[in-house]
Write a protein that holds these residues in place. Sequence first.
Motif, PDB file in Angstrom:
ATOM      1  N   LEU A  81      35.624  24.451  60.956  1.00 50.84           N
ATOM      2  CA  LEU A  81      36.111  24.845  62.266  1.00 50.84           C
ATOM      3  C   LEU A  81      37.142  23.831  62.729  1.00 50.84           C
ATOM      4  N   THR A  82      38.273  24.303  63.224  1.00 53.83           N
ATOM      5  CA  THR A  82      39.302  23.432  63.766  1.00 53.83           C
ATOM      6  C   THR A  82      39.384  23.663  65.264  1.00 53.83           C
ATOM      7  N   ILE A  83      39.437  22.577  66.023  1.00 56.83           N
ATOM      8  CA  ILE A  83      39.581  22.662  67.472  1.00 56.83           C
ATOM      9  C   ILE A  83      41.027  22.344  67.811  1.00 56.83           C
ATOM     10  N   ARG A  84      41.657  23.262  68.524  1.00 53.46           N
ATOM     11  CA  ARG A  84      43.055  23.083  68.903  1.00 53.46           C
ATOM     12  C   ARG A  84      43.183  23.017  70.419  1.00 53.46           C
ATOM     13  N   SER A  85      44.198  22.317  70.888  1.00 56.91           N
ATOM     14  CA  SER A  85      44.430  22.197  72.323  1.00 56.91           C
ATOM     15  C   SER A  85      45.611  23.049  72.771  1.00 56.91           C
ATOM     16  N   GLU A  86      45.915  24.043  71.980  1.00 55.88           N
ATOM     17  CA  GLU A  86      46.992  24.969  72.323  1.00 55.88           C
ATOM     18  C   GLU A  86      46.748  26.307  71.640  1.00 55.88           C
ATOM     19  N   VAL A  87      47.386  27.312  72.189  1.00 54.97           N
ATOM     20  CA  VAL A  87      47.427  28.625  71.555  1.00 54.97           C
ATOM     21  C   VAL A  87      48.904  28.974  71.443  1.00 54.97           C
ATOM     22  N   PRO A  88      49.458  28.895  70.244  1.00 54.91           N
ATOM     23  CA  PRO A  88      50.885  29.168  70.091  1.00 54.91           C
ATOM     24  C   PRO A  88      51.199  30.648  70.363  1.00 54.91           C
ATOM     25  N   PRO A  89      52.432  30.950  70.696  1.00 53.12           N
ATOM     26  CA  PRO A  89      52.814  32.342  70.984  1.00 53.12           C
ATOM     27  C   PRO A  89      52.416  33.334  69.889  1.00 53.12           C
ATOM     28  N   SER A  90      52.431  32.892  68.646  1.00 50.15           N
ATOM     29  CA  SER A  90      52.070  33.798  67.544  1.00 50.15           C
ATOM     30  C   SER A  90      50.612  34.242  67.593  1.00 50.15           C
ATOM     31  N   ARG A  91      49.764  33.487  68.297  1.00 51.95           N
ATOM     32  CA  ARG A  91      48.340  33.825  68.391  1.00 51.95           C
ATOM     33  C   ARG A  91      47.978  34.560  69.686  1.00 51.95           C
ATOM     34  N   ILE A  92      48.938  34.813  70.555  1.00 56.94           N
ATOM     35  CA  ILE A  92      48.641  35.494  71.812  1.00 56.94           C
ATOM     36  C   ILE A  92      48.041  36.885  71.578  1.00 56.94           C
ATOM     37  N   PRO A  93      48.553  37.706  70.645  1.00 53.82           N
ATOM     38  CA  PRO A  93      47.895  39.002  70.405  1.00 53.82           C
ATOM     39  C   PRO A  93      46.441  38.853  69.963  1.00 53.82           C
ATOM     40  N   GLU A  94      46.174  37.861  69.135  1.00 61.74           N
ATOM     41  CA  GLU A  94      44.809  37.602  68.673  1.00 61.74           C
ATOM     42  C   GLU A  94      43.910  37.167  69.835  1.00 61.74           C
ATOM     43  N   LEU A  95      44.420  36.290  70.710  1.00 63.04           N
ATOM     44  CA  LEU A  95      43.656  35.869  71.870  1.00 63.04           C
ATOM     45  C   LEU A  95      43.439  37.039  72.826  1.00 63.04           C
ATOM     46  N   THR A  96      44.441  37.865  72.990  1.00 61.76           N
ATOM     47  CA  THR A  96      44.298  39.051  73.847  1.00 61.76           C
ATOM     48  C   THR A  96      43.183  39.949  73.322  1.00 61.76           C
ATOM     49  N   ASP A  97      43.153  40.174  72.029  1.00 57.94           N
ATOM     50  CA  ASP A  97      42.096  40.997  71.433  1.00 57.94           C
ATOM     51  C   ASP A  97      40.719  40.365  71.650  1.00 57.94           C
ATOM     52  N   LEU A  98      40.629  39.042  71.487  1.00 55.60           N
ATOM     53  CA  LEU A  98      39.364  38.352  71.719  1.00 55.60           C
ATOM     54  C   LEU A  98      38.929  38.530  73.170  1.00 55.60           C
ATOM     55  N   MET A  99      39.851  38.350  74.095  1.00 58.46           N
ATOM     56  CA  MET A  99      39.518  38.484  75.512  1.00 58.46           C
ATOM     57  C   MET A  99      39.084  39.906  75.872  1.00 58.46           C
ATOM     58  N   ARG A 100      39.634  40.871  75.222  1.00 59.73           N
ATOM     59  CA  ARG A 100      39.297  42.269  75.537  1.00 59.73           C
ATOM     60  C   ARG A 100      37.853  42.620  75.195  1.00 59.73           C
ATOM     61  N   THR A 101      37.146  41.732  74.520  1.00 58.27           N
ATOM     62  CA  THR A 101      35.738  41.991  74.204  1.00 58.27           C
ATOM     63  C   THR A 101      34.818  41.600  75.343  1.00 58.27           C
ATOM     64  N   ALA A 102      35.348  41.001  76.397  1.00 52.61           N
ATOM     65  CA  ALA A 102      34.544  40.602  77.554  1.00 52.61           C
ATOM     66  C   ALA A 102      34.890  41.505  78.735  1.00 52.61           C
ATOM     67  N   TRP A 103      33.890  41.970  79.446  1.00 47.30           N
ATOM     68  CA  TRP A 103      34.101  42.949  80.511  1.00 47.30           C
ATOM     69  C   TRP A 103      35.070  42.458  81.583  1.00 47.30           C
ATOM     70  N   TRP A 104      35.057  41.156  81.899  1.00 46.28           N
ATOM     71  CA  TRP A 104      35.884  40.677  83.002  1.00 46.28           C
ATOM     72  C   TRP A 104      37.342  40.466  82.622  1.00 46.28           C
ATOM     73  N   MET A 105      37.654  40.555  81.345  1.00 44.27           N
ATOM     74  CA  MET A 105      39.049  40.394  80.947  1.00 44.27           C
ATOM     75  C   MET A 105      39.504  41.472  79.973  1.00 44.27           C
ATOM     76  N   SER A 106      38.832  42.599  80.001  1.00 48.71           N
ATOM     77  CA  SER A 106      39.095  43.667  79.038  1.00 48.71           C
ATOM     78  C   SER A 106      40.454  44.339  79.220  1.00 48.71           C
ATOM     79  N   ASP A 107      41.075  44.170  80.371  1.00 51.95           N
ATOM     80  CA  ASP A 107      42.357  44.838  80.609  1.00 51.95           C
ATOM     81  C   ASP A 107      43.551  43.885  80.588  1.00 51.95           C
ATOM     82  N   ARG A 108      43.356  42.675  80.111  1.00 54.91           N
ATOM     83  CA  ARG A 108      44.460  41.714  80.088  1.00 54.91           C
ATOM     84  C   ARG A 108      45.504  42.106  79.049  1.00 54.91           C
ATOM     85  N   THR A 109      46.747  41.954  79.439  1.00 54.02           N
ATOM     86  CA  THR A 109      47.856  42.270  78.539  1.00 54.02           C
ATOM     87  C   THR A 109      48.323  40.995  77.835  1.00 54.02           C
ATOM     88  N   PRO A 110      49.036  41.134  76.735  1.00 53.50           N
ATOM     89  CA  PRO A 110      49.567  39.946  76.067  1.00 53.50           C
ATOM     90  C   PRO A 110      50.446  39.092  76.988  1.00 53.50           C
TER      91      PRO A 110
END
Length: 143
Positions: free
Chosen positions: A2-31
Motif C-alpha cells: 500500500l502506498t500513501i500519497r498526499s495528492e491526487v493527480p488530475p489523471s486519477r480524478i475519474p477514479e476518485l470520482t468513481d470511488l466517491m460515488r459508492t457513498a450515499w453522501w457523495m454519489s452525485d459528485r462530478t469529476p
Amino acid sequence: MLTIRSEVPPSRIPELTDLMRTAWWMSDRTPDEVARLVEHSDVIVALIHGPTDRLVGFARVLTDYTHVALVLDVIVDESRRGSGLGAALLDAVVNRSELAGIRSLELVCQPELVPFYRRWGFTDQVGASTLMRRTTDTRLISC
C-alpha cells in the motif's frame, strides 16, 4: 503493498470520482467538483494498492493549522472494506505532521461508525455543541 500519497493527480480524478460515488453522501459528485475539492483541500491522503495501482482509499482535511481541522470524505473501496484499509487511512490522517499541533481534529460520521473512530480518540461527547447545517442537499437532512 500500500502506498500513501498526499495528492491526487488530475489523471486519477475519474477514479476518485468513481470511488466517491459508492457513498450515499457523495454519489452525485462530478469529476469537475471532485477536482475542485481536491485542489482546495488542505491535506489529502490517498491510498494506492501497489499491485493493481488502484486508488482504494481517500480522505481529506480542511484546517487553519492551529485550532481546528475537519476530516472529510473518508472512504475505502467497497470491495476492500473490513480489510484494515480504513485503519491505515485514519492512521495516515491523524499522524500527519502538519496536523500534530492542532487543538481539535473533528469529523462527522454515521452512528454505526462511532466505535471505529473512537480507536483514534474521537468522541461523540462534544459538550453543548450541536451540529447545524445549511444545505440544498436533502440527503443530508433526512433521517
